[in-house]
Structures are given as C-alpha cells and as structure tokens.
Write an enzyme that holds these catalytic residues in place. Structure first.
Site, PDB file in Angstrom:
ATOM      1  N   ARG A 140      -5.423  11.389 -12.356  1.00  0.00           N
ATOM      2  CA  ARG A 140      -4.823  10.165 -11.817  1.00  0.00           C
ATOM      3  C   ARG A 140      -3.388  10.008 -12.340  1.00  0.00           C
ATOM      4  NH1 ARG A 140      -5.497   5.372 -13.997  1.00  0.00           N
ATOM      5  NH2 ARG A 140      -7.649   5.701 -14.667  1.00  0.00           N
ATOM      6  N   ASP A 171      12.464   4.158   4.951  1.00  0.00           N
ATOM      7  CA  ASP A 171      11.356   4.974   5.447  1.00  0.00           C
ATOM      8  C   ASP A 171      11.964   6.042   6.351  1.00  0.00           C
ATOM      9  OD1 ASP A 171       9.295   6.080   7.008  1.00  0.00           O
ATOM     10  OD2 ASP A 171       8.080   4.266   6.896  1.00  0.00           O
ATOM     11  N   LYS A 202       3.027  13.072   8.546  1.00  0.00           N
ATOM     12  CA  LYS A 202       3.746  13.400   9.773  1.00  0.00           C
ATOM     13  C   LYS A 202       4.431  14.769   9.642  1.00  0.00           C
ATOM     14  CE  LYS A 202       2.106   9.380  10.653  1.00  0.00           C
ATOM     15  NZ  LYS A 202       2.811   8.122  10.486  1.00  0.00           N
TER      16      LYS A 202
HETATM   17  C1  LIG Z   1       2.551   6.879   9.815  1.00  0.00           C
HETATM   18  C2  LIG Z   1       3.670   6.109   9.256  1.00  0.00           C
HETATM   19  C3  LIG Z   1       3.516   5.362   8.079  1.00  0.00           C
HETATM   20  C4  LIG Z   1       2.191   5.245   7.356  1.00  0.00           C
HETATM   21  O1  LIG Z   1       1.782   6.475   6.839  1.00  0.00           O
HETATM   22  P1  LIG Z   1       0.241   6.882   6.601  1.00  0.00           P
HETATM   23  O2  LIG Z   1       0.361   8.268   6.071  1.00  0.00           O
HETATM   24  O3  LIG Z   1      -0.450   6.800   7.924  1.00  0.00           O
HETATM   25  O4  LIG Z   1      -0.326   5.923   5.636  1.00  0.00           O
HETATM   26  C5  LIG Z   1       4.635   4.701   7.591  1.00  0.00           C
HETATM   27  N1  LIG Z   1       5.821   4.745   8.231  1.00  0.00           N
HETATM   28  C6  LIG Z   1       6.005   5.443   9.365  1.00  0.00           C
HETATM   29  C7  LIG Z   1       7.329   5.447  10.015  1.00  0.00           C
HETATM   30  C8  LIG Z   1       4.935   6.147   9.919  1.00  0.00           C
HETATM   31  O5  LIG Z   1       5.111   6.823  11.053  1.00  0.00           O
END
Ligand SMILES: *Cc1c(COP(=O)(O)O)cnc(C)c1O
Length: 428
Positions: free
Chosen positions: A81, A217, A242
C-alpha cells in the site's frame, strides 16, 4: 536488502539525450536485479521482509516523516500500500513523457483525482473549474465536495483570460480559490482551455500561506500530445485507463508534478489505500512500450476519419482540433499548447437523438461503448451516456446536443473505419 537505485535523468548516450519511447523498455529496471529476467517481474506481494529490526525502524521513520532522509537515502520497501517495485518503476517511466519530477499511480483515474483534491482542499476553499468536465469529476466537484464545505465555481472551456478573471471578480472568491481544475480539450466538445492564461491567473490567487494550484486533467491528449507542466500547471492528472493503458483492459490513474506536491499526495494515498496494485503496474509498464506508436497511428487515423465526416451530407458539424481555422481564437491556443489534434472526434448528425441512436446501432466494426484511447475505435452518445447526469439545460449551455456522437479512434485500418461510418450514416 540493497535498494534498487533510482534511474538517472536525463538518460543519455555521448551527451545526446534519449527520447522517452527509447527508454520505455528499460528505464528504472536492470535484469541483474531479477536473475537476468529481461522484463520486470510482477512483484505480487503484499509485504516485504526487513533484514533486521533496525532496518524496519529506519524504513518506517522515513515513510512516516519522523526524520529527514540522509543523503541519497531512499524509502525502503515496506508494504504494497506504501510502495512496490512495479509501481515505482512505472512511476519513474511515466515522468519521462511530461518531464515531471515525480509521479504517483492509482487504481483509477477517479482515485487519482479524488486523492489529489483531498490532499489540497479544506472546508471553505473554492475549486474554480472548467466546463464541461468528465462525468465522474463533475459529480465529485459539484455534489460531493460541497458536502465538505468546498464550493465549486465553473467557467466555460474556451473562455478568454479576461472572462475567467471577470468570473472570479463577480463571484468575489479570489482569496478562497485553492485549486484551479482544468480539462483540456474538454470532453466531449474538444474546446480548449488556455493553460498559460490559467497559470497566470493561478499565480494571482490564493493566500500566501496556501497558494492556489493549477491542476490539469490531460487524459485526452497526453502524455504525448500536450505537456501542461511546461505551460505552468502544478500537477497533471491522468485516467491511465485511456491512452496510457491503451487496450481497454485495465483501470488506473496517475498524477505527476513537483516532488513536494506528489509526495503530499502519496501520503494521502497511503491512508486512503487508493494506490494501484502490482498487476496493474505491470500491465501499464507493458502498455507504455507501445504508447507512442499507438497514439501516432490513432492520430493519423482520426485525421482521415474527421475529413470524411466533415464532407458527409448527413453530418452537421465536426468537433476536431485538426480542423481549427486560423480565424478561430482557439487556433492560437492549439498552436501554442498542443502537439497534435489527437484522436478524439465529436460530431453532430443531422437530426436528433433518434438519428444518433440509429447511427450507433448500425455500426459494425466500431463498438458502442464509453471510454476511449484504446486500440479499438469506440462510439457513444454523450447526452444519454457519459454526460447523462448533467441536467438538459446545463448540457445545452456547455454544448452537448442530442445529435452529438463522440468517437475515440483506434488503430484499425482507416479505410475500414470509414467504410463502417459510411454504411451506418447511410442507414440513418
Ligand atoms: C475516464 C476519465 C476519467 C476517470 O478515469 P477512470 O480511470 O475511469 O477512473 C477522468 N478524466 C477523464 C478526462 C476521463 O476520460
């Protein structure tokens, strides 16, 4: 136990700095540490053995910040962890694309976002954020954080620096903003947020003891095509599910930036237990080896697909960064902060929800699914799927119409993708 030495950056040969894609197969791992295994093994273990009680004590002193590290002293392996070799090597490799000092990986993108916000926000703070946001982030910032006394204030992606400053002045929140949270390009509209403008605004905000932080992000264009840290961001966040994962078979997240900030986030991660596990770390190490060739092919395919859609009589409008015109104020932002239009396209079909659904139901090669960035192309309907919990009037305000379809372009043969789109549009 002798500790794996941290890799040296920049890695170079005869003074020539090596590119990240050349280092993804080896950086931070040496075969002699694992009986010559070319590939880094999966350290599928919950805990690590101390050589002596004194060593265990020293490790914990560092882990819990009870003393400063001695020169070149590293945190020893304690418990998965807190740390694990697969995660550490993955974190080291991730830093190369964004040239970040340090990275932290998480069990999901939402875990990365949530752990980061929990680290820096306190009751009474304001989060100034761009809109639209990823659905999960939107819910976290607008529904959950307010219950902890944290106020969200939004501005539309594409707003000018003056408009954002006017929004802050009108809301009277300048000294309470602790986090400026930005998603660019915005999902699903591909509107860009000017990162350098946001960095200038961030420097003017917050209290001197708790300066404001710019969080970006970078899931849609990163880590290849946009590097927010170079444009003044304090932290860059990813859903590694992604493009980084890239095969639609793993959920993970990451945060990168200055060591001081990432270390604070790692401390929260230790106590929220939101870290990734060794198997996830290993899968992502494997994914990173092909990151660049995947993203390049996806971007090339997307260009072909976007050109096809723009010419099609049943398509009303295409939102694709590669089609920005110099007359558009967004064009200058794109030139400055993006290195490619990437592989996300949204488009409006002539008609409404019925026409969009008909199109989606007729696709044969492209799959109808949310998520993005994988090797296969995916299509979805933002208004009723990824952005279903955004109220209809809000959807209209931020540009999500009933006839909007979002496409994540994969690595298939572009002619086959166009064939599939053509026959599905024909059926509408
Ligand atoms: C998918 C996504 C998230 C969340 O990510 P997870 O891996 O599904 O928790 C956050 N920001 C963007 C832009 C995303 O496409």
């Amino acid at each position: 136990m002798p500790r794996r030495p941290r890799p040296k950056w920049p890695a170079e040969i005869n003074g020539h700095r090596l590119h990240p894609e050349s280092l993804m197969m080896s950086y931070g791992y040496r075969p002699e540490w694992s009986e010559g295994a070319l590939k880094c093994p999966i350290f599928q273990t919950s805990t690590f053995v101390f050589q002596s009680a004194e060593e265990g004590k020293r490790f914990f002193e560092l882990a819990y910040g009870l003393r400063e590290p001695q020169r070149a002293e590293q945190l020893g392996l304690i418990y998965s962890r807190l740390n694990n070799p697969d995660l550490e090597i993955l974190e080291d490799r991730l830093t190369l694309w964004d040239e970040a000092e340090e990275a932290a990986v998480f069990q999901s993108g939402m875990a990365a976002i949530c752990t980061t916000l929990l680290t820096f926000l306190r009751p009474g703070d304001v989060v100034l954020h761009s809109e639209p946001l990823y659905g999960g982030t939107d819910y976290l910032i607008k529904r959950i954080l307010p219950e902890w006394g944290i106020q969200p204030v939004g501005f539309l992606a594409g707003a000018s620096e003056e408009e954002i400053r006017a929004r802050i002045a009108a809301a009277g929140i300048a000294d309470r903003i602790r986090v400026l949270y930005v998603e660019t390009p915005a999902n699903p509209t591909n509107r860009l947020v000017d990162l350098q403008a946001c960095a200038r605004i961030t420097r003017d905000l917050g209290q001197s003891a708790r300066p404001a932080l710019l969080l970006v992000d970078n899931t849609f264009l990163g880590p290849l095509w946009q590097h927010p840290l170079k444009h003044g961001a304090d932290l860059v966040l990813y859903s590694a599910t992604k493009y980084i994962g890239g095969h639609s078979d793993v959920i993970a997240g990451a945060v990168l930036g200055k060591s001081e900030l990432v270390k604070a986030i790692k401390a929260t991660r230790t106590f929220t237990g939101s870290m990734a596990e060794p198997w996830t770390g290993w899968l992502l190490l494997r994914s990173l080896e092909t990151l660049k060739i995947r993203m390049e092919r996806q971007a090339r395919n997307a260009h072909r697909v976007a050109d096809f859609l723009a010419e099609h009589p049943k398509v009303e409008k295409v939102y694709y960064l590669g089609h920005l015109q110099p007359s558009d104020p967004q064009w200058e932002v794109f030139q400055r902060q993006c290195e490619s239009p990437g592989a996300m396209i949204s488009f409006e079909i002539r008609g409404g929800e019925a026409e969009a659904f008909r199109f989606l139901n007729c696709l044969k090669l492209i799959k109808l699914a949310v998520s993005l960035g994988g090797t296969e192309s995916l299509a979805e309907h933002p208004a009723t799927m990824t952005h279903a919990d955004v109220p209809p009037e809000e959807q209209r305000r931020i540009g999500i119409r009933e006839n909007l379809v979002r496409l994540s372009v994969g690595i298939e043969h572009p002619a086959d993708l166009i064939l599939d789109l053509e026959q599905a549009l024909e059926a509408v």
